[in-house]
Structures are given as structure tokens and as C-alpha cells.
Motif scaffolding. Structure first.
Motif: not given
Length: 378
Positions: A40-52, A103-111
Motif C-alpha cells: 500500500l505505497g512504498t513509504e515506511t510510515n509509522l502506521s497504527a491502523s488500517v480499515r477496509i 474507522e469507517l461507517a455511514d455517519l450522516d445516513g447518506d449511504g
């Protein structure tokens, strides 16, 4: 009753590659493979979380990566061009921050799927999706705190998605959605000085209300907090040894008996399964993984389509692994993922190449973030 997620999200409330390779680990008829084309890219970041989730509404699953453990960095959206080809990346937000959670979710109810970002000692942010996978900053929420993870759930069961912030050494907090992705401060939960690193949500005592399971670090007691129906968490049920170093927790029916169970990822000790009795109490325990494990993240998903939930574990300084459920929720077959051991702090699971089997995306600190495809064994 489990936490309700938008139907376009395929993730379970976070192996590792430092150079290009192609290899496989097998269990039964499945194998996990990766290569430099699945970075997921070539950078070596200080990644803490991933979501799909399907960010751009084109029918395949995309990936959001949170960066910034300890030092501010850029967060990214990685768009799937089909068959797990992530050849387009977009910046998420203009400001760099010490982001520990997304985190991912439909927060405003628009689909469509929106994004919540949790930052360490910086304001937390909500980004709303314009429907094509482009995000605009909508609102900041909460007090500046030592955020380590976020949990999204309709905790007050009013039909919209709320936010739970989990902090180390500071109060944990519920923020209630007014239906338009504006978040009002709700009740706090846990002790004021809890070192809560993760929270899982589910109806553990089968009373129709969503309860909490807290993973606490710094040798603190882990707890189940029962919801009294008023979004108040007064009744506390301890579980574990009382001095575990727990870094992640999940809720699932691991033995398929209709009662929800717990699984924890621990450091300095094995990981643990706690089979629930339907009241919030624990009736049976089991351990898995290394006796001196360094597990920082986990997910629960059926990885071989046998209708049994399996466990996916991300480690630091050790190979990551999938633990295939042998049917009783306490016995697992370990399969280490190919590649070099590194520092995996987040992972998520979803069918990224559209073949009907769930794949794995991982967030590594100081190494490339990687996708592992779940394929048929040759």
C-alpha cells in the motif's frame, strides 16, 4: 446482538513484507500470498491502523491507513482498481497529526462511508464522503486526549452510529451522533485512570443492549461493562488474570453456541479466548500463540469459508499468523504469514480481490503496509 455496520463495510471492531517476495503459508486448502505489487505505497510510515470498506462506491473494497504513532504524519486512502490493485492513493486531510486510529461507517445516513480519525494529543476529526471517495473535513469532536483506538457502534440504539474513544491513562468517552454526524458528549466508561487500549461491543448478557469489553494495558484489570439500557455502564465483570498486558480485543461467537465470546491479543504472554455464558460471565478459557507473545492487534473472520470464525493476529517482532478454528472455539491451528517479522499495529480483513475469500491488510510501523491475498493452495 452484534454491532451493526454499514452494508458496504467488510471489516471485523489490524503480514509483513520488507522486500518483494512471493510465498505462501497454508492451512487446509487455503494459502496467503503477497508481493511488492501488493504494497500500500512504498513509504515506511509509522502506521497504527488500517480499515477496509467500499469508499468510492464502485463495488470493490478500498483501504484507509492511519499514520503517526508518536510523530505527525499523513493519512491515506488507497483506492482499489479491481482485484486488489491499489494504484491510486489520496491524502486524507490537510493537517498531519499523531493518528492512532481510523474507522469507517455511514455517519450522516447518506449511504456512503465516512471516516473518523482518532489522534494522540490532538483534536479528533470526522471526514464526510462526497460519494466518490473524496473526503471533506466535517467536524472535530471530543477533548484532546491520549487516544489509542476508536470504536463505532449505535451504542444508544437510536439508528445512527456513535463513537467511543479509548484513551491510555485518561477517561474513555462516548460521543453520541445526532443523526447528522454531529457528536455530543455522552457518558464516560471505565475508571478515570484506565489504560484502555481497545474496546469491543456486543450484547454479552442477551438483554438487547450493547455491552463493552475493555482491553487494558499497563498490567491493569480487563473488564466487561454491562449496559443498563440507558447507555450507562455501571456493572463491571473482571476477566483475565488481573495483570494482563492486553492490546486488542474482539467479540464473536467462537464456538457457535449462540452466546458471545471474547478473544484478546496480549504481550508477554499467550493470547486468550474467553467463552461466554450468556450473562456476561466467562465459563471457559483457552490460550493460543507464543508463551511470550507480542500481539498488538487482531481480527475475527471466517478465512476458509467453513462457517467458523478464525483469528487473525498481528505481532511485533514476530511473524503474524492466522489461527484456524478447529470447531470448538478453543482449539486453533496456527499458520504463520510469509515475510519478515516487523511491527504490525493494525490489521483489517475483507475480500479485496473479489474471489469470495477474505484477504488481510496490515499497518506496519517502520515498514511498508501490505495486503495478503487468501488464495487456493496449489
Amino acid at each position: 446482538m452484534m454491532c451493526r455496520w454499514n452494508r458496504r463495510v467488510l471489516q471485523i471492531a489490524s503480514c509483513v513484507v520488507l522486500t518483494a517476495f512471493s510465498s505462501a503459508a497454508t492451512a487446509g486448502e487455503r494459502a496467503f500470498v503477497s508481493s511488492s505489487r501488493l504494497f500500500l505505497g512504498t513509504e515506511t510510515n509509522l502506521s497504527a491502523s488500517v480499515r477496509i470498506g467500499d469508499i468510492d462506491g464502485d463495488g470493490d473494497l478500498d483501504v484507509v491507513v492511519a499514520n503517526g504513532r508518536h510523530w505527525p504524519q499523513q493519512n491515506y486512502v488507497c483506492l482499489n482498481q479491481g482485484r486488489a490493485r491499489f494504484s491510486v492513493m489520496r491524502r486524507l486531510g490537510e493537517e498531519l497529526a499523531t493518528t492512532y486510529a481510523t474507522e469507517l461507517a455511514d455517519l450522516d445516513g447518506d449511504g456512503d462511508l465516512d471516516v473518523v480519525v482518532g489522534n494522540d494529543m490532538a483534536r479528533n476529526r470526522v471526514y464526510l464522503n462526497d460519494g466518490s471517495g473524496r473526503f471533506l473535513h466535517h467536524v472535530d469532536f471530543g477533548e484532546v486526549s491520549s487516544i489509542r483506538s476508536l470504536t463505532l457502534a449505535d451504542i444508544d440504539q437510536d439508528g445512527d452510529v456513535d463513537i467511543l474513544t479509548n484513551s491510555r491513562g485518561r477517561p474513555n468517552q462516548v460521543y453520541l451522533n445526532n443523526g447528522s454526524a454531529q457528536f455530543d458528549r455522552g457518558p464516560s466508561f471505565g475508571n478515570l485512570d484506565d489504560s484502555t487500549i481497545d474496546v469491543a461491543v456486543g450484547d454479552l448478557n442477551r438483554d438487547g443492549h450493547l455491552d463493552l469489553a475493555l482491553a487494558n494495558r499497563d498490567s491493569q484489570q480487563n473488564y466487561v461493562l454491562l449496559n443498563n439500557g440507558k447507555t450507562e455502564f455501571v456493572d463491571r465483570i473482571p476477566f483475565g488474570s488481573g495483570h494482563d498486558e492486553t492490546r486488542a480485543i474482539a467479540i464473536a461467537d467462537l464456538d457457535r453456541d449462540g452466546m458471545l465470546d471474547l478473544v484478546t491479543a496480549n504481550i508477554g504472554e499467550p493470547n486468550a479466548v474467553y467463552l461466554g455464558d450468556g450473562t456476561g460471565e466467562i465459563r471457559k478459557t483457552a490460550s493460543f500463540g507464543s508463551a511470550k507473545g507480542q500481539s498488538y492487534t487482531l481480527a475475527v473472520a471466517d478465512m476458509d469459508n467453513d462457517k467458523m470464525p478464525d483469528l487473525i493476529i498481528g505481532n511485533v517482532g514476530q511473524e503474524n499468523a492466522v489461527y484456524f478454528n478447529q470447531g470448538d472455539g478453543t482449539s486453533y491451528r496456527e499458520v504463520q504469514l510469509p515475510g519478515h517479522s516487523t511491527s504490525t499495529y493494525g490489521l483489517a480483513v475483507g475480500d479485496l480481490n473479489g474471489d469470495g475469500y477474505r484477504d488481510i491488510a496490515v499497518a506496519n510501523s517502520g515498514a511498508e503496509n501490505v495486503v495478503y491475498l487468501n488464495v487456493a493452495r496449489n
